[in-house]
Structures are given as structure tokens and as C-alpha cells.
Design an enzyme around this catalytic site. Structure first.
Site, short mmCIF file in Angstrom:
data_model
loop_
_atom_site.label_atom_id
_atom_site.label_comp_id
_atom_site.label_asym_id
_atom_site.label_seq_id
_atom_site.Cartn_x
_atom_site.Cartn_y
_atom_site.Cartn_z
N LYS A 178 0.85 -1.19 0.00
CA LYS A 178 0.00 0.00 0.00
C LYS A 178 0.89 1.24 0.00
CE LYS A 178 -1.88 3.16 2.78
NZ LYS A 178 -1.92 4.26 1.86
N GLU A 253 9.71 2.33 11.02
CA GLU A 253 10.70 3.39 10.86
C GLU A 253 9.91 4.69 11.01
OE1 GLU A 253 13.08 5.89 10.59
OE2 GLU A 253 12.65 5.88 8.44
N CYS A 287 12.91 11.85 7.25
CA CYS A 287 12.99 11.43 8.66
C CYS A 287 14.34 11.84 9.23
CB CYS A 287 12.89 9.93 8.84
SG CYS A 287 11.70 9.18 7.82
N GLU A 388 8.47 16.55 15.81
CA GLU A 388 8.82 16.47 14.38
C GLU A 388 7.89 17.38 13.58
OE1 GLU A 388 8.29 12.74 12.17
OE2 GLU A 388 10.34 13.06 11.44
C1 UN1 Z 1 13.72 8.93 5.10
O1 UN1 Z 1 13.75 10.14 5.27
O2 UN1 Z 1 12.72 8.27 5.45
O3 UN1 Z 1 19.72 9.18 4.66
C2 UN1 Z 1 14.79 8.20 4.44
C3 UN1 Z 1 18.84 9.74 4.03
C4 UN1 Z 1 18.18 9.02 2.87
C5 UN1 Z 1 17.01 8.24 3.34
C6 UN1 Z 1 16.02 9.01 4.16
N1 UN1 Z 1 19.16 8.14 2.27
O4 UN1 Z 1 18.47 10.86 4.31
#
Ligand code: UN1
Length: 500
Positions: A178, A253, A287, A388
């Protein structure tokens, strides 16, 4: 590609492109202009049932395909991604909004991950160990688990599906996928290329739609023993609870509140480049984005000045235009959330140094643009330094020394990425030891993870699992230990070899 130019897209179930059973649809918008890019099936739990049934059936033969053969399909998929890198990049700058260099990086990350995981087809190492008994052999092997539910975010619309789907497949699982409802067209392309690489029907199935309707049905489905999810902490908690009764493997994650520490001996040109890249790259929607900058008080004024001037030089515009530095954010709700944090920061008494508003004029009015935003004099416990935001907003926090910097960096609920700029090797090693994150960078920003090391975080960033590298294999396999006794007699472990 089969659906190029079409306006209305479908689910992919059991090797067929099909509408949602209820016939409803939703639109995906281009964040730079607010225009629709296509119409997608708004699926229901019934569609999930069909997809899971197809995946379950396909699992019975896919698990028996030798891993090197499964890997050959992944190698072909990687080659398709290479061939289509330019058009996927272009499409990503439209559908998701990131600038072309970063969109190309996203596709490249999927290529790298697919090749890495394809390599596992000829490894998937287990262990052999000596037995405590004579004429007995033993080893452990990785076994596929079954149907994997893959739920992905919109910020890395090609890379993150590859992080989950490539290892799931090479290990011998099948998939119900999804994708985020903000980037369904990229997911469609991803799966088309997989199918073109020769993936048998039912091995990967796509069900478009919303979390409450599709995501939840996948998470609760009794025939889906593994869930891998990237998204917010709040949704991660919901996923965990929904999967708990069935004791599923849940890989999460989740968020980050990543800090860059700048010590007084840092190379400031480098640090400022690293901060700008990590705070404002992908418009802060990673993230791993640097949403806190912890600065030694001796250089605080200088860092603040340089950062504000760099932010104010950034050109906003559509991701597909070469001169754009900062693309739009994903949708209108994101603008509202980001802007609400600007209000929160001001109310808390932080100093708004630059930005702090949606961008307009110069052709930006219809898109979802927010100015790069920097708050100064931020106290570590302010909400803008704890929560965040997932946008182009960062908070500068002055500190008096290294120990305080580490304390402040660690004093958040998340633990994904961290970084320190310093020339002092002793401090660098202390930071590597003491920063409570899954990833730490020395003299680089907080983004830029490579595919062959574990990716994930401590504390509320997840639940202990990792993506990428060898660690990913632990999510998608169960260990089986095998004992083969060729002595021809009953040998009892722990008993027959006990010392007299
Ligand atoms: C994400 O933001 O979920 O290291 C992944 C990084 C990228 C991956 C980010 N290679 O910022």
C-alpha cells in the site's frame, strides 16, 4: 510503459490491473501547481482480501524458486530502474515535488538497494556450528515468512518501497503493497517495472488507498504475518496495537528530531553547507532532516548569520526546474502543520530569524510552498525543539560546551540521526559513543545513509528493527535451526556428553 499518458490507474492484484471493488477513486495532486496527476482506486478491505489471497497463493511457488533465481529478477528490475531513471526522476519532481537532483538520488537509492539485495540471492548466509555430539551436523538457515504487508510514505516514493520490497522478495516472501496516497503514480511505475522484470503474478500486489481503509485491513489481516511501515510515530503505535493480537512481526521506521552539533573548532563553511543540505533538502521532509542545530556559544552569532543568509538565497520553485533549490511540500495539510509550528515557536518565545510563512507570488500561488524557516535562541524544551515538524524549519540552540551539546541532542524522544562538526578526534569519538541515535555522522549533515549499513533509530524512532544492509534480512526471515544425526543411534544432547 503500459499506462503512460493514461489518466486513470488501477490496483495490481494477481498479475492483473484492476479497479477497486467499490469503483471509487481518489486524486493525486502535483504539489507545485495543485493540479491532479491522475485518478487512483480508492480500495476497500475487500480489495485487500483479494490481494492477500493472491500473495498467499503465489508464496507457495515463490518460496521454492532458488534464491539466485529470485535475485535475477531483481537484477533485471535494477536495470529497468537505470533505464528509466530520467523519466522516474522527472515524474517524482512532479508527483512528490522534490528537486531533480534529489529525485534522481531517490531513484539511485532504489537501484543501489535492489542490486545489494539481489546480491543476497547468492548469500543469505546462515551459520554452521560443530555439534557437541559425534556424527552429528548442525546449521541454521533463513526461511521466508509468507505475505509481507508493505506500507510506505510519500517522501521517498521509489527508494523506500525498494528498501522493503527487494529484501522481502529475495528472501522468498510475497508482498501486498500500500503506497502513500500522495504518490501512487510512482508506486504504479515501480510495480510495472517489477512486473516487466519477470516477477510472477501475485508475488507483488498493489492496493491503492487510505490508511484507515487499506492500511488497517493489511495490518489486521490474519494471512499477513509481517508488516513493514515507515511513517509517523502516532501511526506506528496504531499499527503496533492493531497487529498485537496476532503477534505479528512489525518493523517500524518512524520520526526523527535530528540534531547537528557545531563545535567552536568546526570548519564553518562545511558545517553551514551540511546544515542547509540537511535542514532544507527535500524541503525538510526527511525522517533524517536536521530540525535542530546545537551550536557552541562562541560561534553562535556567526553560524546564525551565515545560515540566515544561505536560507534567504534559496530559490523556491517547481522541482523540475533546474534553478530551483527548494521545492514545494507535499500538500496543503503539510503547509498548515508547518505553519502552526511557526506560531508555536513564536508563542514559546523563540526568535523567528527568517521565513515563517507560506511562499507566494512569482508563480508560487497555486503550489504548496513554505519559506525556509530558522528559529534562533531556541530552548531545548520548546515544542519546536522536541516535535517532528517535517518541513523546512530548523531550530538553533546555543550551548556552552560539548557535554551540554550531547545532553541537549539526546534529550528528545526520537533517535534516528545525529551529527557533529568538529576537528577534535577525541570529541568525535565521544560523540559516536554517546549520541543516542541509530545513525551518527562526523563532519557531515544528518542525511545521506547508504544502503549497505543498517538504517533506523533508537527510542521512539522505531521498535529495534533496522532496514537496509544485512539487518533488513532479520525482518523478512525466520531462523530455522537444523540438526542432522548420522550416528545411527539415539544421541541425547546435554545428557550423553555430560562430563563423568
Ligand atoms: C527517510 O527520510 O525516510 O539518509 C529516508 C537519508 C536518505 C534516506 C532518508 N538516504 O536521508
Amino acid at each position: 510503459m503500459a499506462v503512460a499518458g493514461a489518466e486513470r490507474f488501477k490496483n495490481y492484484i494477481g498479475g492483473e490491473w484492476v479497479d477497486a471493488s467499490g469503483g471509487e477513486t481518489f486524486e493525486s495532486l502535483i504539489p507545485a501547481t495543485g493540479e491532479p496527476i491522475g485518478e487512483f482506486p480508492r480500495s476497500t478491505p475487500e480489495d485487500v482480501d483479494r490481494a492477500v489471497a493472491a500473495a498467499k497463493e503465489a508464496f507457495e511457488s515463490w518460496r521454492l524458486v532458488p534464491a539466485p533465481k529470485r535475485a535475477e529478477i531483481l537484477y533485471r528490475f535494477a536495470a529497468h530502474l537505470v533505464r528509466h531513471k530520467d523519466d522516474l526522476t522527472d515524474l517524482m519532481s512532479r508527483e512528490m515535488g522534490k528537486v531533480k537532483a534529489e529525485a534522481g538520488g531517490d531513484v539511485q537509492e532504489a537501484i543501489d538497494m535492489t542490486l545489494y539485495m539481489a546480491g543476497e540471492g547468492r548469500r543469505l548466509f546462515g551459520q554452521t556450528t560443530p555439534s557437541e555430539l559425534p556424527d552429528k551436523f548442525q546449521m541454521s538457515v533463513r526461511m521466508p515468512v509468507g505475505v509481507v504487508g508493505v506500507i510506505t510514505p510519500w517522501n521517498f516514493p521509489i527508494a523506500i518501497p525498494s528498501w522493503k520490497i527487494a529484501p522481502a522478495l529475495v528472501c522468498g516472501n510475497t508482498v501486498v503493497f500500500k503506497p502513500a496516497e500522495d504518490t501512487p503514480l510512482l508506486a504504479e511505475r515501480f510495480v510495472e517495472l517489477l512486473a516487466d522484470a519477470g516477477l510472477p503474478p501475485g508475488v507483488v500486489n498493489v492496493v491503492h488507498g487510505f490508511g484507515e481503509e487499506v492500511g488497517e485491513a493489511i495490518v489486521k489481516h490474519p494471512d499477513v504475518p509481517v508488516i513493514t511501515f515507515t511513517g509517523s510515530r502516532e501511526t506506528g503505535v496504531r499499527v503496533t496495537k492493531a497487529a498485537a493480537d496476532q503477534l505479528k512481526v512489525v518493523h517500524l521506521e518512524l520520526g526523527g528530531k535530528n540534531a547537528i552539533i557545531v563545535m567552536e573548532d568546526a570548519n564553518l563553511d562545511l558545517a553551514v553547507d551540511g546544515i542547509v543540505w540537511s535542514a532544507f533538502g527535500t524541503s525538510g521532509q526527511r525522517c533524517t532532516a536536521a530540525s535542530r542545530v546545537i551550536v557552541h556559544q562562541k560561534i553562535y552569532g556567526e553560524v546564525e548569520k551565515r545560515l540566515v543568509s544561505a536560507a534567504e538565497r534559496m530559490r523556491l520553485g517547481p522541482g523540475w526546474e533546474d534553478q530551483t533549490d527548494l521545492g514545494p511540500v507535499i500538500n496543503r495539510a503539510a503547509i498548515e502543520k508547518i505553519h502552526s509550528y511557526t506560531g508555536i515557536g513564536k508563542d514559546e518565545g523563540a526568535t523567528l530569524l527568517t521565513g515563517g510563512e507560506p511562499a507566494s507570488g512569482d508563480g508560487l500561488d497555486d503550489g504548496f510552498y513554505y519559506r525556509p524557516t530558522i528559529f534562533g535562541d531556541v530552548a531545548p524544551d520548546m515544542r519546536i525543539a522536541q516535535e517532528e515538524i517535517f518541513g523546512p524549519t530548523t531550530a538553533l540552540i546555543p550551548v556552552k560546551d560539548f557535554d551540554e551539546a550531547i545532553r541537549v541532542a539526546n534529550d528528545v524522544k526520537y533517535g534516528l540521526s545525529s551529527s557533529i562538526f568538529t576537528q577534535d578526534v577525541n570529541r568525535a569519538f565521544r560523540a559516536m559513543r554517546d549520541l543516542q541515535t541509530g545513525i551518527t555522522y562526523i563532519n557531515a549533515g544528518t542525511t545521506g545513509a547508504e544502503v549497505h549499513l543498517p538504517f533506523g533509530g533508537t527510542k521512539d524512532t522505531g521498535n529495534g528493527h533496522r532496514e537496509a544492509g544485512q539487518a533488513a534480512l532479520d525482518v523478512f526471515t525466520e531462523w530455522k535451526s537444523l540438526y542432522i544425526d548420522y550416528s545411527g543411534k539415539l544421541q541425547r544432547a546435554q545428557i550423553d556428553n555430560a562430563e563423568e
